[in-house]
Each structure stands twice: as C-alpha cells, then as structure tokens.
Design a protein around this motif. Structure first.
Motif, PDB file in Angstrom:
ATOM      1  N   GLU A   1       0.898  -1.097   0.093  1.00 22.79           N
ATOM      2  CA  GLU A   1       0.206   0.117   0.047  1.00 22.79           C
ATOM      3  C   GLU A   1       0.712   1.244   0.044  1.00 22.79           C
ATOM      4  N   PRO A   2       0.265   2.366  -0.601  1.00 26.29           N
ATOM      5  CA  PRO A   2       1.071   3.557  -0.510  1.00 26.29           C
ATOM      6  C   PRO A   2       0.710   4.179   0.745  1.00 26.29           C
ATOM      7  N   VAL A   3       1.590   5.234   1.084  1.00 31.10           N
ATOM      8  CA  VAL A   3       1.195   5.847   2.437  1.00 31.10           C
ATOM      9  C   VAL A   3       0.314   6.864   2.100  1.00 31.10           C
ATOM     10  N   PHE A   4      -0.783   7.090   2.872  1.00 31.63           N
ATOM     11  CA  PHE A   4      -1.819   8.254   2.875  1.00 31.63           C
ATOM     12  C   PHE A   4      -1.212   9.334   3.875  1.00 31.63           C
ATOM     13  N   THR A   5      -0.904  10.404   3.261  1.00 33.06           N
ATOM     14  CA  THR A   5      -0.402  11.631   4.467  1.00 33.06           C
ATOM     15  C   THR A   5      -0.751  12.824   3.642  1.00 33.06           C
ATOM     16  N   SER A   6      -0.552  13.506   4.774  1.00 31.41           N
ATOM     17  CA  SER A   6      -1.100  14.973   4.369  1.00 31.41           C
ATOM     18  C   SER A   6       0.084  16.010   4.554  1.00 31.41           C
ATOM     19  N   THR A   7       1.454  15.396   4.858  1.00 31.37           N
ATOM     20  CA  THR A   7       2.513  16.165   5.193  1.00 31.37           C
ATOM     21  C   THR A   7       3.769  15.522   4.368  1.00 31.37           C
ATOM     22  N   PHE A   8       4.438  16.123   3.625  1.00 33.63           N
ATOM     23  CA  PHE A   8       5.572  15.402   3.084  1.00 33.63           C
ATOM     24  C   PHE A   8       6.612  16.485   2.579  1.00 33.63           C
ATOM     25  N   VAL A   9       7.926  15.880   2.261  1.00 34.39           N
ATOM     26  CA  VAL A   9       8.955  16.764   1.722  1.00 34.39           C
ATOM     27  C   VAL A   9       9.154  16.425   0.256  1.00 34.39           C
ATOM     28  N   ALA A  10       9.341  17.235  -0.433  1.00 34.16           N
ATOM     29  CA  ALA A  10       9.529  17.194  -2.122  1.00 34.16           C
ATOM     30  C   ALA A  10      10.616  18.109  -2.674  1.00 34.16           C
ATOM     31  N   ASN A  11      11.027  18.026  -3.799  1.00 34.52           N
ATOM     32  CA  ASN A  11      11.743  18.779  -4.590  1.00 34.52           C
ATOM     33  C   ASN A  11      10.892  19.238  -5.448  1.00 34.52           C
ATOM     34  N   ILE A  12      11.070  20.631  -5.841  1.00 35.79           N
ATOM     35  CA  ILE A  12      10.177  21.237  -6.771  1.00 35.79           C
ATOM     36  C   ILE A  12      11.065  22.191  -7.811  1.00 35.79           C
ATOM     37  N   PHE A  13      10.555  22.141  -9.057  1.00 35.29           N
ATOM     38  CA  PHE A  13      11.139  23.187  -9.627  1.00 35.29           C
ATOM     39  C   PHE A  13      10.386  24.162 -10.253  1.00 35.29           C
ATOM     40  N   TRP A  14      10.405  25.309  -9.736  1.00 35.03           N
ATOM     41  CA  TRP A  14       9.310  26.746  -9.846  1.00 35.03           C
ATOM     42  C   TRP A  14       9.254  26.947 -11.284  1.00 35.03           C
ATOM     43  N   LEU A  15       8.328  27.126 -11.926  1.00 31.15           N
ATOM     44  CA  LEU A  15       8.247  27.443 -13.167  1.00 31.15           C
ATOM     45  C   LEU A  15       7.739  28.919 -13.524  1.00 31.15           C
ATOM     46  N   SER A  16       7.059  29.359 -12.542  1.00 31.11           N
ATOM     47  CA  SER A  16       6.373  30.556 -12.805  1.00 31.11           C
ATOM     48  C   SER A  16       7.257  31.818 -12.628  1.00 31.11           C
ATOM     49  N   ARG A  17       6.839  32.875 -13.230  1.00 34.31           N
ATOM     50  CA  ARG A  17       7.663  34.396 -13.169  1.00 34.31           C
ATOM     51  C   ARG A  17       7.293  34.899 -11.630  1.00 34.31           C
ATOM     52  N   ARG A  18       6.059  34.672 -11.324  1.00 36.30           N
ATOM     53  CA  ARG A  18       5.706  35.307 -10.052  1.00 36.30           C
ATOM     54  C   ARG A  18       6.320  34.432  -8.799  1.00 36.30           C
ATOM     55  N   PRO A  19       7.059  34.906  -7.996  1.00 37.47           N
ATOM     56  CA  PRO A  19       7.683  34.045  -7.009  1.00 37.47           C
ATOM     57  C   PRO A  19       6.804  33.073  -6.149  1.00 37.47           C
ATOM     58  N   LEU A  20       7.215  32.052  -5.603  1.00 40.71           N
ATOM     59  CA  LEU A  20       6.550  31.200  -4.702  1.00 40.71           C
ATOM     60  C   LEU A  20       6.906  31.689  -3.433  1.00 40.71           C
ATOM     61  N   ALA A  21       5.954  31.997  -2.479  1.00 46.88           N
ATOM     62  CA  ALA A  21       6.110  32.652  -1.027  1.00 46.88           C
ATOM     63  C   ALA A  21       5.989  31.149   0.116  1.00 46.88           C
ATOM     64  N   ALA A  22       6.914  31.269   0.832  1.00 47.06           N
ATOM     65  CA  ALA A  22       6.755  30.087   1.913  1.00 47.06           C
ATOM     66  C   ALA A  22       5.413  30.252   2.403  1.00 47.06           C
ATOM     67  N   GLY A  23       4.562  29.415   2.622  1.00 48.38           N
ATOM     68  CA  GLY A  23       3.238  29.576   3.371  1.00 48.38           C
ATOM     69  C   GLY A  23       2.062  29.762   2.130  1.00 48.38           C
ATOM     70  N   GLU A  24       2.335  30.014   0.945  1.00 46.19           N
ATOM     71  CA  GLU A  24       1.225  30.085  -0.150  1.00 46.19           C
ATOM     72  C   GLU A  24       0.720  28.678  -0.125  1.00 46.19           C
ATOM     73  N   ARG A  25      -0.801  29.051  -0.706  1.00 50.21           N
ATOM     74  CA  ARG A  25      -1.768  28.021  -0.804  1.00 50.21           C
ATOM     75  C   ARG A  25      -1.844  27.608  -2.417  1.00 50.21           C
ATOM     76  N   LEU A  26      -1.635  26.352  -2.700  1.00 53.54           N
ATOM     77  CA  LEU A  26      -1.720  26.078  -4.211  1.00 53.54           C
ATOM     78  C   LEU A  26      -2.396  25.010  -4.498  1.00 53.54           C
ATOM     79  N   ILE A  27      -2.796  24.233  -5.566  1.00 53.02           N
ATOM     80  CA  ILE A  27      -3.452  23.098  -5.917  1.00 53.02           C
ATOM     81  C   ILE A  27      -2.349  22.089  -5.997  1.00 53.02           C
ATOM     82  N   LEU A  28      -2.508  20.930  -5.503  1.00 52.19           N
ATOM     83  CA  LEU A  28      -1.498  19.780  -5.847  1.00 52.19           C
ATOM     84  C   LEU A  28      -2.229  18.610  -6.583  1.00 52.19           C
ATOM     85  N   LYS A  29      -1.659  18.423  -7.788  1.00 57.74           N
ATOM     86  CA  LYS A  29      -2.224  17.112  -8.562  1.00 57.74           C
ATOM     87  C   LYS A  29      -1.151  16.009  -8.575  1.00 57.74           C
ATOM     88  N   CYS A  30      -1.546  14.813  -8.174  1.00 62.09           N
ATOM     89  CA  CYS A  30      -0.757  13.604  -8.193  1.00 62.09           C
ATOM     90  C   CYS A  30      -1.542  12.672  -8.797  1.00 62.09           C
TER      91      CYS A  30
END
Length: 175
Positions: A64-93
């Motif tokens: 079984e996969p882990v069902f979790t709501s907290t995890f660590v990831a490496n991301i590659f930021w693609l937007s000209r507008r910076p990502l701020a720590a604490g920002e809310r987004l939509i995650l699709k997996c």
C-alpha cells in the motif's frame, strides 16, 4: 495500470478504504484479458462489485502507498511570480487533486549550478529548485519517487496554471 502487473483472479486491496476483494475479470476493449501491465488502460470487475472512485488506489495487500497530508519534496519553480513560503496552491498527483500549502522552503537551489542559494528561504524565484515541506488539505496516496514514480511525482497549480513540477523525497518530514 500505473505500475506493476494485475492478474485476473488475484486478491487486491482498494485504498484508502482498505477493502480487500478479488479481480473477477480484466476488461480491455473489446474483450477480457487475463493479465494487464503498466501503461495499459483497462477496466476491472471485482467478485463483489466494488465501486472504485477517482483517486482510489488498487494494490496488493502489503504494498500500500502511504496516505499522508505532510511530505517533503523537491520542486522546480516555473512561474515568473515567485512562490512565497506559506502560499496555498493546488496539488495534482496521478488522479488525485487537493489544495495544499507550502509550509516551508527548506532549501533554495540554483537550477543551473545546483549551488545552494539559501536555507530556510522565504521564496522561490523563476527556475529555482527548492526542497519544500508541503501540507495537503486531505491525505493523499504517495510513494517516494524512486519507489513508484507515478505516485511520487506531482504538479502544483496556481490560478489554473501549472507553476511547478515536483518529486516526493520523504514521507516522514521529521527526518
């Protein structure tokens, strides 16, 4: 089928409901098949007519996969507008989608040189790589990217635009 092999007659577990059932048949238009492997688009009929919902994961008991709501990831930021720590987004997996918050940007990395630019950063700029702590609104099925790529990669969306791609590196953020 995202990973592995599925056989008619085998016992499966449906997550997150943890329901055990058996595959009665595997349907691949225009007929039934005995075995299906990663990359195939199929339908399955279970012995007890279990209904599968979008985002459910079919697996073997013990894998079984882990069902979790907290995890660590490496991301590659693609937007000209910076990502701020604490920002809310939509995650699709895979077929899962939920809102999330980037709780912390642990490390900000230059994508050209891989030089560490900053620890405990406040933002990621266009084309930065970041090691981030993500908290989702609801638990989702995840695996470390190296274990199961299909459940270990995701995209982040802001204002209906994909703004980052990422891979899951740790399911126990305390480490």
């Amino acid at each position: 089928v995202e990973a592995g092999v599925l056989n008619a007659g085998e016992q499966i577990k449906i997550m997150p409901h943890e329901q055990l059932t058996r595959v009665k048949s595997i349907e691949k238009y225009p007929h039934s098949i005995a075995v299906s492997s990663a990359g195939e688009s199929i339908g399955i009929i279970t012995e007890d007519s279990v209904f599968l919902h979008r985002g459910d994961v079919v697996c073997r008991d013990g894998t079984e996969p882990v069902f979790t709501s907290t995890f660590v990831a490496n991301i590659f930021w693609l937007s000209r507008r910076p990502l701020a720590a604490g920002e809310r987004l939509i995650l699709k997996c895979s077929t899962q989608e939920t809102s999330c918050k980037v709780e912390a940007i642990r490390t900000r990395i230059d994508s050209s040189t891989f030089a560490i630019l900053e620890d405990n950063a406040e933002h990621l700029s266009n084309l930065d790589v970041g090691e981030v702590l993500i908290k989702t609104k609801k638990p989702i099925a995840l695996k470390i990217f190296e274990d199961v790529q299909e459940l270990g990669r995701f995209v982040l969306v802001r204002d209906e635009n994909t703004c980052a791609g990422g891979i899951v590196t740790c399911l126990t953020p305390e480490e």
